[in-house]
Design an enzyme around this catalytic site. Sequence first.
Site, short mmCIF file in Angstrom:
data_model
loop_
_atom_site.label_atom_id
_atom_site.label_comp_id
_atom_site.label_asym_id
_atom_site.label_seq_id
_atom_site.Cartn_x
_atom_site.Cartn_y
_atom_site.Cartn_z
N GLU A 38 63.63 16.56 45.47
CA GLU A 38 64.17 16.67 46.79
C GLU A 38 64.79 15.16 47.11
O GLU A 38 63.92 14.40 47.87
CB GLU A 38 63.35 17.22 47.82
N LYS A 169 41.83 25.37 46.89
CA LYS A 169 43.49 25.55 46.63
C LYS A 169 43.64 27.16 47.23
O LYS A 169 44.53 27.81 46.80
CB LYS A 169 43.69 25.59 45.05
N ASP A 245 46.03 16.76 40.94
CA ASP A 245 46.11 18.22 40.67
C ASP A 245 47.03 18.84 41.84
O ASP A 245 46.71 18.92 43.06
CB ASP A 245 45.02 18.83 40.82
N HIS A 340 71.22 15.81 53.91
CA HIS A 340 70.84 16.61 52.75
C HIS A 340 72.20 16.73 51.95
O HIS A 340 72.15 16.35 50.86
CB HIS A 340 70.46 17.80 52.98
#
Length: 355
Positions: A38, A169, A245, A340
């Site tokens: 991005e 998680k 991670d 963007h």
Amino acid sequence: MSNEPDGVAPVPLKWIGPLHLSGNVMEGEQEVPLATYESPLWPSVRRGARISSMVPGGIRATLVDERMSRSVLFEVDSAGDALQALREIERSLPELQAVVAQSSHFAELIEINSQIAGNLLFLRLEFRTGDASGHNMVTLAADRLMPYIMERWPMLRYGSISGNFCSDKKATAVNGILGRGKNVVTEMTIPRAIVERFLHTTPEQIVQLNVRKNLVGTILAGGLRSANAHYANMLLAFYLATGQDAANIVEGSQGVTHAEVHDGDLYFSCTLPNLIVGTVGNGKGLGFVEENLTRLGCREDREPGANARRLAVLCAAAVWCGELSLLAAQTNPGELMAAHLKLERSAQTAAGAPA
């Protein structure tokens, strides 16, 4: 079967900054690496970093707490037996700490939290883990503790090495309440003139948008311990660049953005109670990761845990920069999409794709 990877997945990376920081972990300035597809994220964080250089002390980063958890699950005959065992276990914390110390140089048991559900006993074991994020370290410590606990309290039977009360998680409330990883608060008071000139908005507009979007909008969406615009973007980019991670952004992005007007100026803060990072462990042996950690000053000869704490506050500061910049952009109609379109189309044209 070989454990060697079949290939690599290149992700574009840029160094952004410098970010200017002060606080209880580090003082000074430091560029940070962000790996992302991005491309507008880089100039967005860069704008926040520029703001950090305009006020003495820059972003104040306070490390509030650090811990890694593993919840183990025991089965018992009744809730009464579970409660009896639990009360004795709580009184035996020094004894259990000694068991952990015998099995690990760095894991330190600091607290035990618990839940009883019927005939099930969940123990959430909380550890210090030095410079490691600590997932494997605390699992190993728990694996050594469980047989000892079952021998000491024979009414307990093995249920699981992980009972989801960790909570690893997953988007849960417990991690935000008890903490999992590094708990870091970043904050800064930005003079009105700087907000107006460089963010093209006002303190009042940012405060109002934060309430309406991050607080009310998140409540309407059913958000869980989360009130922010896009922490996950900066976390993922920082994690990929530093060998973390990446799945830990699930709980890591459960943070709170808070903004107020102070005597006409903008007070802006980001609280991240579940920032899971480390400077040793899986992923850290890769060449580019080593280079990045060295450049970040996280390969210095410091006391155990100090390099990971430095990494955590730098990560949190990058989140602050990107969060401020995005909220400022969203106070102005069309600014976010225009950026963007301009940046992503420019990147496509440079790569040879049709504009």
